[in-house]
Design a protein around this motif. Structure first.
Motif, PDB file in Angstrom:
ATOM      1  N   ARG A 182       0.777  -1.135   0.165  1.00 23.80           N
ATOM      2  CA  ARG A 182       0.075  -0.199   0.030  1.00 23.80           C
ATOM      3  C   ARG A 182       0.882   1.350  -0.035  1.00 23.80           C
ATOM      4  O   ARG A 182       1.934   1.321   0.851  1.00 23.80           O
ATOM      5  N   LEU A 183       0.271   2.230  -0.947  1.00 21.04           N
ATOM      6  CA  LEU A 183       1.069   3.598  -0.953  1.00 21.04           C
ATOM      7  C   LEU A 183       0.063   4.570  -0.266  1.00 21.04           C
ATOM      8  O   LEU A 183      -0.986   4.553  -0.678  1.00 21.04           O
ATOM      9  N   GLU A 184       0.424   5.423   0.336  1.00 25.32           N
ATOM     10  CA  GLU A 184      -0.433   6.692   0.991  1.00 25.32           C
ATOM     11  C   GLU A 184       0.163   7.928   0.521  1.00 25.32           C
ATOM     12  O   GLU A 184       1.242   8.192   0.235  1.00 25.32           O
ATOM     13  N   ALA A 185      -0.716   8.686   0.181  1.00 26.59           N
ATOM     14  CA  ALA A 185      -0.572  10.144   0.171  1.00 26.59           C
ATOM     15  C   ALA A 185       0.523  10.738  -0.903  1.00 26.59           C
ATOM     16  O   ALA A 185       0.459  10.157  -2.103  1.00 26.59           O
ATOM     17  N   THR A 186       1.603  11.161  -0.413  1.00 24.76           N
ATOM     18  CA  THR A 186       2.631  11.825  -1.261  1.00 24.76           C
ATOM     19  C   THR A 186       3.299  10.505  -2.039  1.00 24.76           C
ATOM     20  O   THR A 186       4.029  10.637  -2.938  1.00 24.76           O
ATOM     21  N   ASP A 187       3.396   9.358  -1.521  1.00 24.16           N
ATOM     22  CA  ASP A 187       4.053   8.270  -2.026  1.00 24.16           C
ATOM     23  C   ASP A 187       3.380   7.675  -3.414  1.00 24.16           C
ATOM     24  O   ASP A 187       4.032   7.336  -4.299  1.00 24.16           O
ATOM     25  N   VAL A 188       2.039   8.071  -3.304  1.00 26.00           N
ATOM     26  CA  VAL A 188       1.175   7.690  -4.528  1.00 26.00           C
ATOM     27  C   VAL A 188       1.785   8.697  -5.612  1.00 26.00           C
ATOM     28  O   VAL A 188       1.811   8.381  -6.705  1.00 26.00           O
ATOM     29  N   PHE A 189       2.025   9.835  -5.324  1.00 27.08           N
ATOM     30  CA  PHE A 189       2.431  10.963  -6.280  1.00 27.08           C
ATOM     31  C   PHE A 189       4.082  10.666  -6.805  1.00 27.08           C
ATOM     32  O   PHE A 189       4.238  10.539  -7.856  1.00 27.08           O
ATOM     33  N   TYR A 190       4.892  10.473  -5.579  1.00 24.08           N
ATOM     34  CA  TYR A 190       6.393  10.233  -5.981  1.00 24.08           C
ATOM     35  C   TYR A 190       6.650   8.825  -6.671  1.00 24.08           C
ATOM     36  O   TYR A 190       7.286   8.655  -7.508  1.00 24.08           O
ATOM     37  N   SER A 191       5.729   7.767  -6.544  1.00 21.53           N
ATOM     38  CA  SER A 191       5.896   6.827  -7.370  1.00 21.53           C
ATOM     39  C   SER A 191       5.289   6.635  -8.696  1.00 21.53           C
ATOM     40  O   SER A 191       5.792   5.945  -9.637  1.00 21.53           O
ATOM     41  N   GLY A 192       4.667   7.835  -9.247  1.00 17.58           N
ATOM     42  CA  GLY A 192       4.335   8.056 -10.535  1.00 17.58           C
ATOM     43  C   GLY A 192       2.912   7.534 -10.915  1.00 17.58           C
ATOM     44  O   GLY A 192       2.568   7.522 -11.653  1.00 17.58           O
ATOM     45  N   VAL A 193       2.435   6.938  -9.755  1.00 16.26           N
ATOM     46  CA  VAL A 193       0.743   6.524  -9.906  1.00 16.26           C
ATOM     47  C   VAL A 193      -0.092   7.952  -9.863  1.00 16.26           C
ATOM     48  O   VAL A 193      -1.002   7.811 -10.943  1.00 16.26           O
ATOM     49  N   ALA A 194       0.336   8.946  -9.352  1.00 13.42           N
ATOM     50  CA  ALA A 194      -0.768  10.009  -9.355  1.00 13.42           C
ATOM     51  C   ALA A 194       0.438  10.934 -10.310  1.00 13.42           C
ATOM     52  O   ALA A 194       1.504  10.850 -10.122  1.00 13.42           O
TER      53      ALA A 194
END
Length: 450
Positions: A182-194
């Motif tokens: 699971r990725l949350e919050a800024t992690d979703v952005f930094y991963s490239g998903v968002a």
């Protein structure tokens, strides 16, 4: 907004209650409205959204399409897999029909010419990822929780997972697809998903701003979202960066799950390696092996080809043991699943390829549009990928020139190119720390470490 219980309505009326359609000046909104089920996606909802999107795509009045949830904890927590498994057990063709219609919708969203904005404010898993991850604009908030948890229910990370997971930096996609992390919050952005990170308190003002745009090109929509994006200097950095990321890239580079597990076991034991091994050992061995092959295949396929491969694989899983077992154990009996086979060593790699990938399936998937791509056409609105950063460091990028750059010059170049995008400084700095060294000749310019 309908307050009538969907159980008392016809299929069409229920779908209209579960997906609300709204107009806000030039913006057309689809609102997922099944909060008690965490907005889990069902066939009626898919069939309600597809014709709306097709009509708006043709309309001169619809300048932007926005997808969001009605509120609560979830954007969309996945597909309604319990219903699908029950239908498959009864031999009902609607089991496969759900996936056919869902993939057609996901592909339609990915290939719309009208700018499409997905606000992932809450739990975003499985089917919810399919509705959002291929869109040009994908907004994460502090409430976003992303996961592709399918290997835990004896299934595979589909909805185009073979496409988007294989295009994340390094081996991140393989790691996320196999472990369901699971990725949350800024992690979703930094991963490239968002593509953007916007605090939820700013979302209403962002929606109002989008509705006022007169000439809503993709560039103008991107600029508007950036105006509301969070300043990230005081937010957490990416949790899968640094040494953790080095372990991911080193261990998940292999083409068999056995080699990945062996590599993790050779690493010094840390909280991360222990958690990762525990996750892998709890998943369906069959799912793990199919998923790895699926993601590796997807790297060279177009988006439509990925959906067609996944539709083929889904038919295999609907006939097998582990998907039904995983859904029943997780959602009904709340018990530990009994996978068959239950050990990785008992799952023959060549048999997986033969049974799941080579042997034909009875049904084929056709898309609603002929548009297709092998690279996301709007990726310039994301944070730069590691490959983008590498091309600047090595001089391969078109407008860099034939001279080596120092750290400040690399960062300035990318900030200019992405128009000062929020989060870019943090990501580029982490990648340069991990993947470059200073040139010994001048002690300043950077060399990429392969």
């Amino acid at each position: 907004m309908s307050t009538v219980s969907s159980s008392t309505l016809s299929g069409v009326e229920a779908a209209q209650a579960e997906v609300l359609s709204k107009s806000n000046l030039a913006v057309r909104e689809l609102v997922l409205n099944r909060p008690k089920k965490y907005n889990a996606l069902n066939l009626n909802m898919v069939r309600a959204m597809t014709p709306e999107l097709q009509a708006w795509e043709k309309s001169d009045l619809a300048k932007i399409i926005l997808l969001k949830s009605c509120g609560g904890k979830a954007f969309c927590a996945g597909g309604d897999v319990k219903t699908v498994v029950d239908l498959a057990e009864d031999g009902d063709p609607n089991a496969t029909k759900f996936f056919e219609d869902e993939y057609q919708l996901d592909h339609l969203i990915a290939t719309l010419e009208t700018p499409f904005v997905a606000i992932m404010d809450g739990i975003t898993m499985g089917g919810g990822v399919g509705l959002s991850v291929h869109a040009p604009f994908r907004i994460a908030t502090e409430n976003t929780l992303f996961s592709m948890p399918e290997t835990a229910i004896g299934f595979l990370p589909e909805v185009g997972g073979s496409f988007f997971l294989s295009r994340l930096d390094g081996q991140l996609g393989v790691y996320l697809g196999l472990t369901g992390k699971r990725l949350e919050a800024t992690d979703v952005f930094y991963s490239g998903v968002a593509t953007h990170y916007v605090p939820s308190s700013r979302i209403p003002a962002l929606e109002a701003r989008l509705s006022e745009l007169e000439n809503a090109t993709h560039d103008i929509v991107n600029q508007a979202i950036e105006e509301f994006s969070a300043e990230l200097d005081n937010e957490p950095t990416f949790s899968l960066s640094g040494e953790t990321r080095k372990v991911i890239d080193h261990c998940f580079k292999y083409d068999t799950v056995g080699e990945i597990v062996a590599a993790l076991e050779k690493e010094p034991e840390t909280e991360f390696t222990k958690e990762t091994l525990d996750l892998l050992k709890s998943m369906s061995p069959t799912s793990l092996k199919v998923t790895l092959q699926q993601i590796r295949n997807g790297a060279s396929l177009s988006l439509a080809q990925c959906f067609k491969m996944e539709y083929h694989l889904v038919q295999k899983f609907l006939q097998g043991h582990d998907f039904k077992e995983g859904v029943t154990a997780t959602l009904v009996t709340r018990s530990k699943p009994n996978w068959v086979p239950n050990q990785l060593s008992d799952v023959d790699d060549s048999k997986i390829k033969q049974t799941y990938f080579d042997a034909p399936s009875p049904l084929r998937l056709e898309m609603l549009t002929s548009r297709d791509f092998k690279k996301y056409p709007h990726r310039k609105y994301m944070l730069p990928s590691e490959e983008d950063i590498k091309r600047v460091v090595t001089g391969e990028a078109a407008d860099v020139g034939n001279y080596a750059l120092n750290r400040r010059q690399v960062l300035d170049h990318l900030l200019r190119e992405r128009q000062g995008k929020q989060g870019l400084k943090q990501k580029v700095s982490e990648v340069l720390d991990r993947k470059t060294v200073e040139n010994k000749k001048d002690g300043e310019t950077l060399k990429w470490v392969y």
